[in-house]
Enzyme design. Structure first.
Site, mmCIF file in Angstrom:
data_model
loop_
_atom_site.group_PDB
_atom_site.id
_atom_site.type_symbol
_atom_site.label_atom_id
_atom_site.label_comp_id
_atom_site.label_asym_id
_atom_site.label_seq_id
_atom_site.Cartn_x
_atom_site.Cartn_y
_atom_site.Cartn_z
ATOM 1 C CD1 TRP A 130 81.524 63.700 52.418
ATOM 2 C CD2 TRP A 130 82.205 64.743 50.565
ATOM 3 N NE1 TRP A 130 81.407 65.040 52.641
ATOM 4 C CE2 TRP A 130 81.813 65.710 51.508
ATOM 5 C CE3 TRP A 130 82.662 65.170 49.322
ATOM 6 C CZ2 TRP A 130 81.873 67.091 51.254
ATOM 7 C CZ3 TRP A 130 82.722 66.526 49.058
ATOM 8 C CH2 TRP A 130 82.334 67.463 50.019
ATOM 9 C CG MET A 138 80.444 53.836 55.552
ATOM 10 S SD MET A 138 81.946 53.529 56.517
ATOM 11 C CE MET A 138 82.235 51.806 56.145
ATOM 12 C CB SER A 139 80.239 60.308 54.656
ATOM 13 O OG SER A 139 81.454 59.898 55.219
ATOM 14 C CD GLU A 140 73.286 59.310 56.376
ATOM 15 O OE1 GLU A 140 72.664 60.158 57.040
ATOM 16 O OE2 GLU A 140 72.927 58.122 56.277
ATOM 17 N N PRO A 141 75.274 63.998 54.517
ATOM 18 C CG PRO A 141 73.978 64.883 52.796
ATOM 19 C CD PRO A 141 74.307 63.590 53.477
ATOM 20 C CD GLU A 182 87.271 53.989 54.756
ATOM 21 O OE1 GLU A 182 87.100 55.089 54.234
ATOM 22 O OE2 GLU A 182 86.380 53.353 55.355
ATOM 23 N NE ARG A 183 88.643 55.564 60.176
ATOM 24 C CZ ARG A 183 87.777 55.741 61.167
ATOM 25 N NH1 ARG A 183 87.980 55.142 62.335
ATOM 26 N NH2 ARG A 183 86.719 56.509 60.994
ATOM 27 N N GLY A 228 79.201 64.245 58.846
ATOM 28 C CA GLY A 228 80.660 64.192 58.835
ATOM 29 C C GLY A 228 81.176 62.803 59.148
ATOM 30 C CB SER A 229 84.140 61.638 60.950
ATOM 31 O OG SER A 229 84.934 62.097 59.885
#
Length: 385
Positions: free
Chosen positions: A166, A135-138, A252-253, A141-142
């Site tokens: 990540w 999911m996350s990318e450079p 996930e959370r 972030g979120s």
């Protein structure tokens, strides 16, 4: 607790959950007695042990909520909660199966084709295949809506190019779910996103380690250069990736991993101070215990909602925000107690766990969505933004 926009209905664990808890504790006692693992803080991220995961599978404790037709055990979300709670309490090495059991399995069950479910789910339940999250990318972030990884239509499938960051245990996992943009970015940033199931050994994938402060290698940067994904590995519907991902984030959370990463440290503190702590230490422990119990009740409420087939994404965001702050509060309280109470004895193991918690703590409020983003989710539900 019921707040406009957020529903947290009380949940009670049925009697069968306590019977199951006794069995899990007996299993853990045998594992510890045999020296098969050493408890660690944050073990759900770094404790990657496929053999341990397969021993859990042999007891029927992977894919617990999945239907029997796919090798699952058709048990409740609350029963699964109890198993995970006991494993996290001792810092067991659950990282190998964690992502697949927590969210990949339910997502495949909800959005996967019959072929995908028949292929992946039995292997997941048996501990034969392990998943990561793309999911996350450079630079994003979120803010998942800003992903730049793109999928372009080609003969027989899609070609994916981009970078994910990540990505926990990508160097050890077999597959990962990738969120990417399959249509040009328009005014609605949530439109045009899709998910693919990608074999991490596919040509064109490079996996680069991103060590944490301890030097340990859990996180990775995954670079995809024109990686071919056949149509059979599209998850759900093209263009529906945002809806699919946000429903996945509730899994996930909200779980106990969002407030129990430092529980082994708290438990060791209790062992060290014994049954007659000084008033200052007793107050600190009491305050932490009260907060922990409140978070547990909230998390159980989300688990019960998931069991009912609901998508409690806002409540899950609230649990994650409060829970990860609590994880840091635990090690900070313990650190201060150790500094101000030199009479504490038998501290070697306490110091080891404290060091682990401190070095892992920068990731607590980042992974699964930064707390700042999650507060925005909650604020929007409350009509504050």
């Amino acid at each position: 607790m019921s707040i406009p926009g957020i529903q947290l209905e009380p949940a009670q664990l049925p009697s069968e959950c306590e019977v199951l808890r006794t069995k899990v504790r007996a299993f853990i006692a045998d594992e510890l007695a045999a020296g098969r693992f050493t408890p660690h803080c944050d073990a759900w991220l770094g404790g990657f042990d496929p053999d341990f995961s397969r021993r859990l599978a042999a007891n029927g404790w992977l894919g617990m909520t999945l239907p029997r037709e796919y090798g699952g055990h058709a048990r409740t979300a609350l029963e699964r909660y109890v198993v995970n709670e006991e494993l996290l309490a001792v810092g067991a090495p659950v990282a190998a199966h964690w992502v697949g059991d927590r969210q990949t399995g339910p997502s495949l069950l909800r959005y996967g084709t019959d072929e995908q479910k028949n292929y992946f789910l039995p292997k997941l339940v048996a501990g034969e295949v392990f998943f990561a999250i793309g999911m996350s990318e450079p630079g994003s972030g979120s803010d998942l809506a800003s992903v730049r990884t793109r999928g372009e239509r080609v003969d027989g499938g899609w070609e994916v190019t981009g970078t994910k960051l990540w990505t926990s245990n990508a160097h050890r996992a077999d597959w990962f779910f990738v969120l990417c943009r399959t249509e040009p970015l328009g005014e609605n940033r949530h439109a045009g996103l899709s998910q693919f199931i990608i074999d991490l050994k596919t040509p064109g994938i490079s996996i680069r380690p991103v060590p944490i402060l301890t030097g340990a290698h859990h996180f990775n940067e995954v670079v995809m250069d024109r990686v071919f994904v056949p149509d059979s590995r599209v998850l759900g519907q093209i263009g529906q990736g945002w809806h699919q991902v946000t429903s996945e984030l509730a899994f996930e959370r909200s779980g106990p991993e969002r407030f129990m990463s430092t529980f082994p440290l708290l438990q060791e503190l209790l062992r060290v101070v014994g049954t007659d702590p000084d008033p200052h230490t007793a107050q600190a422990i009491g305050e932490l215990a009260a907060e922990l119990w409140s978070l547990r009740r909230m998390s159980l409420s989300v688990a019960a909602a998931l069991q009912r087939g609901e998508a409690p994404d806002v409540a899950a965001a609230l649990v994650k925000d409060l829970g990860t702050r609590f994880e840091s509060e635990v090690f900070e309280r313990v650190r201060l107690l150790v500094e101000t109470a030199p009479s504490l004895h038998a501290r070697r193991r306490l110091d080891q766990l404290l060091a682990q918690a401190i070095l892992h703590s920068p990731g607590f409020t980042l992974r699964g969505g930064t707390n700042e983003i999650l507060r925005g989710v909650v604020a929007r539900a409350l009509g504050l933004r």
